[in-house]
Each structure stands twice: as structure tokens, then as C-alpha cells.
Design an enzyme around this catalytic site. Structure first.
Site, PDB file in Angstrom:
ATOM      1  N   ASP A   1       4.837  86.549  20.904  1.00 23.63           N
ATOM      2  CA  ASP A   1       6.136  87.198  21.095  1.00 23.63           C
ATOM      3  C   ASP A   1       6.075  88.586  20.448  1.00 23.63           C
ATOM      4  O   ASP A   1       5.156  88.885  19.700  1.00 23.63           O
ATOM      5  CB  ASP A   1       7.307  86.354  20.569  1.00 23.63           C
ATOM      6  CG  ASP A   1       7.392  86.297  19.053  1.00 23.63           C
ATOM      7  OD1 ASP A   1       6.350  86.410  18.382  1.00 23.63           O
ATOM      8  OD2 ASP A   1       8.506  86.109  18.536  1.00 23.63           O
TER       9      ASP A   1
ATOM     10  N   TYR B   1       6.492  92.037  18.224  1.00 26.75           N
ATOM     11  CA  TYR B   1       6.723  92.348  16.809  1.00 26.75           C
ATOM     12  C   TYR B   1       8.227  92.429  16.580  1.00 26.75           C
ATOM     13  O   TYR B   1       8.975  92.908  17.426  1.00 26.75           O
ATOM     14  CB  TYR B   1       6.083  93.688  16.451  1.00 26.75           C
ATOM     15  CG  TYR B   1       4.574  93.720  16.604  1.00 26.75           C
ATOM     16  CD1 TYR B   1       3.751  92.918  15.819  1.00 26.75           C
ATOM     17  CD2 TYR B   1       3.966  94.580  17.516  1.00 26.75           C
ATOM     18  CE1 TYR B   1       2.370  92.958  15.944  1.00 26.75           C
ATOM     19  CE2 TYR B   1       2.580  94.634  17.652  1.00 26.75           C
ATOM     20  CZ  TYR B   1       1.790  93.821  16.862  1.00 26.75           C
ATOM     21  OH  TYR B   1       0.421  93.872  16.988  1.00 26.75           O
TER      22      TYR B   1
ATOM     23  N   PHE C   1       0.609  93.181  21.369  1.00 28.26           N
ATOM     24  CA  PHE C   1      -0.205  93.737  20.283  1.00 28.26           C
ATOM     25  C   PHE C   1      -0.001  95.234  20.055  1.00 28.26           C
ATOM     26  O   PHE C   1      -0.456  95.773  19.047  1.00 28.26           O
ATOM     27  CB  PHE C   1      -1.709  93.446  20.498  1.00 28.26           C
ATOM     28  CG  PHE C   1      -2.049  91.995  20.466  1.00 28.26           C
ATOM     29  CD1 PHE C   1      -2.082  91.298  19.270  1.00 28.26           C
ATOM     30  CD2 PHE C   1      -2.330  91.309  21.648  1.00 28.26           C
ATOM     31  CE1 PHE C   1      -2.382  89.942  19.241  1.00 28.26           C
ATOM     32  CE2 PHE C   1      -2.627  89.948  21.631  1.00 28.26           C
ATOM     33  CZ  PHE C   1      -2.657  89.271  20.422  1.00 28.26           C
TER      34      PHE C   1
ATOM     35  N   HIS D   1      -7.328  83.518  16.975  1.00 28.47           N
ATOM     36  CA  HIS D   1      -6.420  84.658  17.014  1.00 28.47           C
ATOM     37  C   HIS D   1      -6.891  85.749  16.037  1.00 28.47           C
ATOM     38  O   HIS D   1      -7.501  85.446  15.002  1.00 28.47           O
ATOM     39  CB  HIS D   1      -5.017  84.193  16.618  1.00 28.47           C
ATOM     40  CG  HIS D   1      -3.929  85.149  16.965  1.00 28.47           C
ATOM     41  ND1 HIS D   1      -3.575  86.196  16.142  1.00 28.47           N
ATOM     42  CD2 HIS D   1      -3.111  85.223  18.041  1.00 28.47           C
ATOM     43  CE1 HIS D   1      -2.595  86.867  16.697  1.00 28.47           C
ATOM     44  NE2 HIS D   1      -2.284  86.302  17.859  1.00 28.47           N
TER      45      HIS D   1
END
Length: 216
Positions: free
Chosen positions: A59, A61, A72, A180
């Protein structure tokens, strides 16, 4: 077909009507991210016919002046830890110095769909819009991309993204998985996974222009 056609089709479905109502209510009552006009920026930045790579995030920031609709990517000079680690792996993988500002629009323009599985968030509350219906929408996006004959690389980082592998079965596509890039997991296999060079090798093999991962 264009993304607009796909999204217009989703808008007729009951889940999307409810999703839209909940998102509108959140944006009316709270500070949310990204800016309302940027919710679908990933799609406007990477036209459907240009999609060569899909990178899945979770989701947006959830702090001010960060999210702008690309997974990202940020519009501020303070680079979040996960993106810092992405840059570190990019530099190690490609052997090129990386001096980046956080904005990944340059990748989107080359055909990298930077897609979060949840497209909105309330300020300061990660995953606040989980369960609104975005997951249904983005699963439909992934299922649709899976049907396309054009070769696509799916880069799946972390368990949430890797779970989407179950709906990717088109032999024309290439799937790259790893832990991740978050500081909590990057040293468990993200570093050294070489997703950027592997992606370009696949694209070149399929007679497609490789991605210029490092901004000139």
C-alpha cells in the site's frame, strides 16, 4: 484496449461501487495519500501496450509528500528504507553507481508498472484501507495482465506479492520472487537476488528493449 477500458469495466461491478464510496468518504474526512488525482497514476504513467515489467508493492507510503501513485516511489528527498535497499541491490546487480532522488516515474515511462495492491491509505496509518476492495481490483488487473501474450516480467517481493504467483500461469511471462526489500527482510535473500539484470536478460531474449534501471 487501453487501461481506461479496463477500469471502466471494473467501475460497473458492485465491489467497485462500494470501494469508490469508502475511498471518497475517507478522502472527505481524513488526509489520505496519494493525492486523489494520483490514485491511478501507475496506469496513466505506463500505458497498457507498453507494459513489460510489473513490480508489486503493498500500500502507499502513509506520510506527507511521499506517495504519488507508484509503488515504492516518492517525491521527497528522504528516501524510505525499502527504496534505499532497492537502490543498493540495483547498484550491486548492475555494477553502476546509483544516485537517485526517489521518483521512479522514469521507470514507469519505460514500461514498468509500479502497482500497489492497495492504492490508497490514510495519513499515518499503514494498511488503513485494507479490505476496502482495492485487493479485488488489483487482482483483476493481475489476472488481466496474465492473459496477455506480450512477454511480461512480474517481480514479486515479499509474501504478499508472492501470493499473486498463484494467478500467474501464462508461459509467455517470467516471474521473479524474493524476500521484500524492507530492512526486516532484505538480508534474507533480497540482496543478491539480481532482479534487474534477470529482467533485462528476459526482455532481450524476447526481442524487447531492456529497462534503463539507473536514471541517466
Amino acid at each position: 484496449m487501453e487501461w481506461k477500458d479496463f477500469i471502466d469495466g471494473e467501475r460497473t461491478q458492485e465491489y467497485y461501487v462500494q470501494l469508490k464510496e469508502r475511498v471518497n468518504e475517507e478522502y472527505n474526512r481524513y488526509l489520505c495519500h496519494p493525492d486523489y488525482k494520483k490514485i491511478y497514476h501507475a496506469f496513466s504513467a505506463t500505458p497498457l501496450e507498453k507494459v513489460k515489467v510489473v513490480i508489486l508493492g503493498q500500500d502507499p507510503y502513509h506520510e506527507v509528500n511521499q506517495a504519488h501513485g507508484l509503488a515504492f516511489s516518492v517525491l521527497c528527498s528522504q528516501i524510505p528504507p525499502s527504496l534505499q535497499n532497492i537502490y543498493k541491490e540495483m547498484e550491486s546487480d548492475l555494477g553502476i553507481p546509483v544516485h537517485q532522488d526517489g521518483n521512479l516515474d522514469y521507470l514507469a515511462k519505460q514500461g514498468v508498472l509500479l502497482l500497489n495492491t492497495i492504492l490508497t491509505v490514510r495519513n499515518g496509518k499503514a494498511l488503513a484501507h485494507q479490505g476496502f476492495g482495492w485487493e479485488i481490483f488489483t487482482d483483476h488487473v493481475i489476472r488481466f495482465l496474465n492473459t496477455l501474450d506480450q512477454p511480461i516480467v512480474f517481480i514479486l517481493w515479499g509474501s504478499n506479492a508472492i501470493s499473486k504467483k498463484a494467478i500467474l500461469n501464462n508461459p509467455n511471462h517470467y516471474i521473479i520472487t524474493s524476500p521484500h526489500p524492507s530492512p526486516l527482510s532484505a538480508y534474507r535473500g533480497f540482496f543478491g537476488s539480481k532482479p534487474f539484470s534477470k529482467t533485462n536478460e528476459f526482455l532481450v531474449k524476447n526481442h524487447l528493449e531492456p529497462i534503463q534501471w539507473v536514471k541517466a
